[in-house]
Write an enzyme that holds these catalytic residues in place. Structure first.
Site, PDB file in Angstrom:
ATOM      1  N   HIS A  27       0.846  -1.203   0.000  1.00  0.00           N
ATOM      2  CA  HIS A  27       0.000   0.000   0.000  1.00  0.00           C
ATOM      3  C   HIS A  27       0.883   1.256   0.000  1.00  0.00           C
ATOM      4  O   HIS A  27       0.606   2.217  -0.720  1.00  0.00           O
ATOM      5  CB  HIS A  27      -0.893   0.043   1.252  1.00  0.00           C
ATOM      6  N   SER A  37      -2.701  -8.146   2.952  1.00  0.00           N
ATOM      7  CA  SER A  37      -3.282  -8.008   4.300  1.00  0.00           C
ATOM      8  C   SER A  37      -3.605  -9.386   4.862  1.00  0.00           C
ATOM      9  O   SER A  37      -3.542  -9.610   6.071  1.00  0.00           O
ATOM     10  CB  SER A  37      -4.558  -7.170   4.242  1.00  0.00           C
TER      11      SER A  37
HETATM   12  P1  AMP Z   1      -6.464  -4.084  -0.389  1.00  0.00           P
HETATM   13  O1  AMP Z   1      -6.333  -3.271   0.860  1.00  0.00           O
HETATM   14  O2  AMP Z   1      -5.953  -5.469  -0.249  1.00  0.00           O
HETATM   15  O3  AMP Z   1      -7.821  -3.970  -1.008  1.00  0.00           O
HETATM   16  O4  AMP Z   1      -5.461  -3.407  -1.424  1.00  0.00           O
HETATM   17  C1  AMP Z   1      -5.507  -2.049  -1.727  1.00  0.00           C
HETATM   18  C2  AMP Z   1      -4.637  -1.807  -2.938  1.00  0.00           C
HETATM   19  O5  AMP Z   1      -3.298  -2.209  -2.652  1.00  0.00           O
HETATM   20  C3  AMP Z   1      -5.089  -2.629  -4.158  1.00  0.00           C
HETATM   21  O6  AMP Z   1      -4.982  -1.811  -5.312  1.00  0.00           O
HETATM   22  C4  AMP Z   1      -4.094  -3.761  -4.169  1.00  0.00           C
HETATM   23  O7  AMP Z   1      -3.885  -4.293  -5.466  1.00  0.00           O
HETATM   24  C5  AMP Z   1      -2.835  -3.067  -3.679  1.00  0.00           C
HETATM   25  N1  AMP Z   1      -1.877  -4.040  -3.162  1.00  0.00           N
HETATM   26  C6  AMP Z   1      -2.129  -5.048  -2.288  1.00  0.00           C
HETATM   27  N2  AMP Z   1      -1.012  -5.787  -2.070  1.00  0.00           N
HETATM   28  C7  AMP Z   1      -0.039  -5.227  -2.841  1.00  0.00           C
HETATM   29  C8  AMP Z   1       1.332  -5.541  -3.065  1.00  0.00           C
HETATM   30  N3  AMP Z   1       1.926  -6.560  -2.470  1.00  0.00           N
HETATM   31  N4  AMP Z   1       2.030  -4.743  -3.915  1.00  0.00           N
HETATM   32  C9  AMP Z   1       1.435  -3.699  -4.527  1.00  0.00           C
HETATM   33  N5  AMP Z   1       0.140  -3.354  -4.362  1.00  0.00           N
HETATM   34  C10 AMP Z   1      -0.585  -4.104  -3.529  1.00  0.00           C
END
Ligand code: AMP
Length: 271
Positions: free
Chosen positions: A33, A182
């Site tokens: 993030h 997460s």
């Molecule tokens: P989430 O909180 O899991 O919904 O993720 C929020 C944003 O962070 C989304 O656009 C995900 O694709 C991105 N994201 C989650 N994990 C990663 C990672 N390891 N590397 C880059 N972006 C990520």
């Protein structure tokens, strides 16, 4: 850095700005993030991060209930990002009672990969993204390519409807090459080690398929072998092109997409 807890303050605060970068999250903040946030800070005058666990994108109630949430810890990480301007933490009613949104249906041809296994998931994602975009009016939205299908569908949907660009950002991994997520917070030390081993094996497939004639038939066989070897349930292991997400047996212009259950935790990756 200002924390915004409702829409009237959000509208007032963001009103004067027309160069906003937006990073939507569900919390459980990690370096993946943070990399999106830093990119937004670089490319926009103001950056907004949202934290909202969207119930409408969970097809499984136990997954929703166990989704890792720790606002205090999240804020501690976010407060260290010096140039981050706004953190928006809406309530359910801010998103679902304040903004109009017609019902979203995804096309049959898009019901592949996660859309095939998580019924209603992307309808929920597109719905919340549309509502958040209408509220925040960002110039750019930053999303991770770790969730490539999500990025692909959101980009196609949002760029048609709004004057907003959706930017895909590279996947951040830990030192053992596991994609940060997460959901990794749900794993204990030993489980994390197991998953790192599994992830390394998957990443090595990229070399193995380089000279493969029929990549997907090789992956179908490999899927069965790996399920047995690691005692995991693999939902899909498929090579698809990145332009249309169509099945492809070409190495170039394609990625291997993967979803599996380790115990009862669902993890996804692509490489
Ligand atoms: P989430 O909180 O899991 O919904 O993720 C929020 C944003 O962070 C989304 O656009 C995900 O694709 C991105 N994201 C989650 N994990 C990663 C990672 N390891 N590397 C880059 N972006 C990520």
């Amino acid at each position: 850095m200002k924390i915004i807890l409702n829409n009237s303050i959000l509208r007032k605060t963001l009103g004067p700005f027309n160069d906003i970068g937006f990073v939507p999250t569900m919390g459980g903040i990690h370096e993946g993030h943070v990399s999106l946030i830093n990119k937004s800070i670089k490319l926009n005058k103001k950056t907004v991060v949202s934290i909202f666990i969207n119930p409408k994108q969970f097809n499984d109630i136990t997954d929703f209930k166990s989704y890792p949430s720790n606002i205090k810890k999240d804020l501690k990480i976010l407060k260290k990002i010096r140039k981050l301007d706004f953190i928006y933490i809406p309530k359910f009613k801010d998103i679902y009672e304040d903004i109009e949104q017609s019902q979203i249906k995804i096309k049959k041809k898009d019901k592949i990969l996660c859309a095939k296994y998580r019924k209603g998931h992307f309808e929920g994602v597109l719905d919340v993204m549309s509502r958040l975009t209408a509220l925040i009016k960002p110039k750019k939205i930053f999303m991770g390519k770790k969730d490539f299908q999500q990025f692909f569908l959101v980009k196609n949907f949002i760029e048609k409807k709004f004057n907003t660009k959706v930017i895909g950002c590279k996947t951040i991994r830990n030192k053992n090459k596991l994609a940060l997520s997460s959901r990794n917070f749900l794993l204990n030390k030993q489980e994390l080690k197991d998953v790192e081993k599994i992830s390394k094996t998957f990443l090595n497939l990229k070399n193995k398929i380089k000279n493969c004639r029929n990549i997907n038939s090789f992956l179908r066989k490999t899927k069965k072998d790996l399920e047995k070897f690691f005692n995991i349930k693999i939902e899909y292991l498929e090579n698809r092109n990145t332009k249309k997400l169509a099945i492809s047996n070409k190495y170039r212009g394609s990625k291997v997409f993967l979803s599996y259950y380790y115990k009862n935790i669902r993890l996804i990756d692509n490489f």
